[in-house]
Design a protein around this motif. Sequence first.
Motif, PDB file in Angstrom:
ATOM      1  N   UNK A  52       0.817  -1.212   0.000  1.00 29.73           N
ATOM      2  CA  UNK A  52       0.000   0.000   0.000  1.00 29.73           C
ATOM      3  C   UNK A  52       0.847   1.256   0.000  1.00 29.73           C
ATOM      4  N   UNK A  53       1.968   1.266   0.725  1.00 25.57           N
ATOM      5  CA  UNK A  53       2.778   2.483   0.750  1.00 25.57           C
ATOM      6  C   UNK A  53       3.289   2.836  -0.641  1.00 25.57           C
ATOM      7  N   UNK A  54       3.669   1.807  -1.421  1.00 23.16           N
ATOM      8  CA  UNK A  54       4.103   2.053  -2.794  1.00 23.16           C
ATOM      9  C   UNK A  54       2.956   2.610  -3.630  1.00 23.16           C
ATOM     10  N   UNK A  55       1.775   2.048  -3.443  1.00 26.23           N
ATOM     11  CA  UNK A  55       0.601   2.500  -4.194  1.00 26.23           C
ATOM     12  C   UNK A  55       0.290   3.957  -3.894  1.00 26.23           C
ATOM     13  N   UNK A  56       0.269   4.318  -2.616  1.00 25.30           N
ATOM     14  CA  UNK A  56      -0.092   5.684  -2.233  1.00 25.30           C
ATOM     15  C   UNK A  56       0.960   6.692  -2.692  1.00 25.30           C
ATOM     16  N   UNK A  57       2.199   6.259  -2.763  1.00 25.54           N
ATOM     17  CA  UNK A  57       3.259   7.156  -3.217  1.00 25.54           C
ATOM     18  C   UNK A  57       3.164   7.444  -4.714  1.00 25.54           C
ATOM     19  N   UNK A  58       2.559   6.511  -5.451  1.00 25.99           N
ATOM     20  CA  UNK A  58       2.539   6.637  -6.904  1.00 25.99           C
ATOM     21  C   UNK A  58       1.187   7.018  -7.483  1.00 25.99           C
ATOM     22  N   UNK A  59       0.111   6.854  -6.706  1.00 27.69           N
ATOM     23  CA  UNK A  59      -1.238   6.989  -7.256  1.00 27.69           C
ATOM     24  C   UNK A  59      -2.122   7.810  -6.329  1.00 27.69           C
ATOM     25  N   UNK A  60      -2.900   8.708  -6.884  1.00 23.63           N
ATOM     26  CA  UNK A  60      -3.865   9.470  -6.103  1.00 23.63           C
ATOM     27  C   UNK A  60      -5.155   8.662  -5.970  1.00 23.63           C
ATOM     28  N   UNK A  61      -5.590   8.420  -4.728  1.00 21.94           N
ATOM     29  CA  UNK A  61      -6.813   7.656  -4.512  1.00 21.94           C
ATOM     30  C   UNK A  61      -7.698   8.376  -3.503  1.00 21.94           C
ATOM     31  N   UNK A  62      -9.003   8.133  -3.620  1.00 21.92           N
ATOM     32  CA  UNK A  62      -9.981   8.718  -2.699  1.00 21.92           C
ATOM     33  C   UNK A  62     -10.418   7.727  -1.632  1.00 21.92           C
ATOM     34  N   UNK A  63     -10.489   6.452  -2.002  1.00 21.08           N
ATOM     35  CA  UNK A  63     -10.965   5.405  -1.103  1.00 21.08           C
ATOM     36  C   UNK A  63     -10.051   4.200  -1.212  1.00 21.08           C
ATOM     37  N   UNK A  64      -9.746   3.604  -0.049  1.00 23.11           N
ATOM     38  CA  UNK A  64      -8.955   2.374  -0.012  1.00 23.11           C
ATOM     39  C   UNK A  64      -9.793   1.283   0.647  1.00 23.11           C
ATOM     40  N   UNK A  65      -9.941   0.175  -0.050  1.00 26.44           N
ATOM     41  CA  UNK A  65     -10.628  -1.009   0.492  1.00 26.44           C
ATOM     42  C   UNK A  65      -9.557  -1.972   0.977  1.00 26.44           C
ATOM     43  N   UNK A  66      -9.636  -2.376   2.242  1.00 25.70           N
ATOM     44  CA  UNK A  66      -8.601  -3.210   2.852  1.00 25.70           C
ATOM     45  C   UNK A  66      -9.170  -4.578   3.190  1.00 25.70           C
ATOM     46  N   UNK A  67      -8.634  -5.604   2.538  1.00 29.75           N
ATOM     47  CA  UNK A  67      -9.048  -6.992   2.762  1.00 29.75           C
ATOM     48  C   UNK A  67      -7.794  -7.829   2.935  1.00 29.75           C
ATOM     49  N   UNK A  83      -2.943   9.436   4.442  1.00 22.55           N
ATOM     50  CA  UNK A  83      -2.690   9.869   3.065  1.00 22.55           C
ATOM     51  C   UNK A  83      -3.894  10.601   2.476  1.00 22.55           C
ATOM     52  N   UNK A  84      -4.976  10.749   3.272  1.00 19.04           N
ATOM     53  CA  UNK A  84      -6.132  11.508   2.821  1.00 19.04           C
ATOM     54  C   UNK A  84      -7.254  10.684   2.229  1.00 19.04           C
ATOM     55  N   UNK A  85      -7.189   9.358   2.365  1.00 19.17           N
ATOM     56  CA  UNK A  85      -8.227   8.502   1.786  1.00 19.17           C
ATOM     57  C   UNK A  85      -9.229   8.065   2.843  1.00 19.17           C
ATOM     58  N   UNK A  86     -10.457   7.826   2.417  1.00 19.30           N
ATOM     59  CA  UNK A  86     -11.438   7.165   3.254  1.00 19.30           C
ATOM     60  C   UNK A  86     -11.261   5.660   3.089  1.00 19.30           C
ATOM     61  N   UNK A  87     -11.797   4.875   4.046  1.00 21.79           N
ATOM     62  CA  UNK A  87     -11.440   3.460   4.110  1.00 21.79           C
ATOM     63  C   UNK A  87     -12.675   2.590   4.308  1.00 21.79           C
ATOM     64  N   UNK A  88     -12.731   1.492   3.563  1.00 19.52           N
ATOM     65  CA  UNK A  88     -13.616   0.371   3.850  1.00 19.52           C
ATOM     66  C   UNK A  88     -12.721  -0.754   4.355  1.00 19.52           C
ATOM     67  N   UNK A  89     -12.878  -1.109   5.632  1.00 25.84           N
ATOM     68  CA  UNK A  89     -11.986  -2.060   6.298  1.00 25.84           C
ATOM     69  C   UNK A  89     -12.741  -3.344   6.599  1.00 25.84           C
ATOM     70  N   UNK A  90     -12.186  -4.462   6.144  1.00 23.53           N
ATOM     71  CA  UNK A  90     -12.836  -5.746   6.421  1.00 23.53           C
ATOM     72  C   UNK A  90     -12.864  -6.035   7.917  1.00 23.53           C
TER      73      UNK A  90
END
Length: 361
Positions: A52-67, A83-90
């Motif tokens: 995820x850290x690599x993803x957030x460093x390279x890509x702008x996202x609004x929502x992160x789904x964590x499974x 990083x400024x994203x809202x989250x859907x957490x399993x």
Amino acid sequence: MTVARVAVVGIHGHGASHVRNVTRLPGAELVAVADPQGGGDLPDGVQVYAALDELLAATEVDVVVICTPIQTHVPLAELAMRAGADVLLEKPPTASLDEFEQLTAVVEETGRALQVGFQAQSSEATLTLAKLIADGELGELRGISATGKWVRKARYFQRARWSGRRRLDGVDVVDGAVTNPLAHATAAALLLDGSTGVDDIRSIETELYRANPIESDDTSSVRITTSRGTPILIAVTLCATEHLEASVIVHGSKRRAVLTYQSDLIDGRKYGRADLLENLLAHRADPAVPLYVPLEATGGFTRVVEAVRTAPDPAVIPPDLIQWEGEGLDRRPILQDVEKWIDRASDELALFSELGAPWAT
């Protein structure tokens, strides 16, 4: 319509259903995924990262789904929110009450929205039954029970290093029948009583057992007494003769009602269900739209996780009470008469030991 840029972390196993769900929603665009195993069947243009850290460093996202594995939930959710994203957490959101408090502090500090993946709590069936109870339609509430008679084969416990573990590499995992596969039953029972918060629980009694060669429980009874005085009895197994849908039974003085939450049924009548990611997107667009399962609404459930975490290790069920079936990854235990004891526990709101179940201590 503003389209939210969505990333999914953990895309294999159950995570694949989150990938499919994102791609079907018109208000969401799947832009990236993160998984150390690499990408799967993904739409064209979706970027794949190992972490995820690599993803957030390279890509702008609004929502992160964590499974992802239970013990990674808090650090990954914190990383996404900071990083400024809202989250859907399993579910379960955290492996301990300390972690729950830590994550609560991050939600408050960042102001981000965090929705927990207890799908049964967005079911019209669950919410309708909760209103029936509150309106006194079932009479005086005498108690709530939740039953699960499930089958899990050896492959289930060998699918990942953390599966069937209480701790891994010195970190709490708290996997087990009560806290993970059948967690929805407990969460739904607490919602029906209106006892979803941390302070809504008076006491918790746990009886944890195992037939499988694992650390965690695969057969358990747990009794929760809420601050309202309601007894909630959880009786579950992963060692059943056959796999049946889990149920939550409300015991009222006038009548009882049965919620089959996986199918959104009350006494056999079908209801609809809202999608949790869609609800999170609606909340982002208009904060007046409430989340179905904000983190604070899982505080009561987390008290149960904490009770399981701090309980003695599950007692080993005597071999003469277990029949083994299948070979290799299909091998599974069948616990003698477990269905009968679960039904009695549910009916009498009693722990296995109080009923005299032969494996109970």
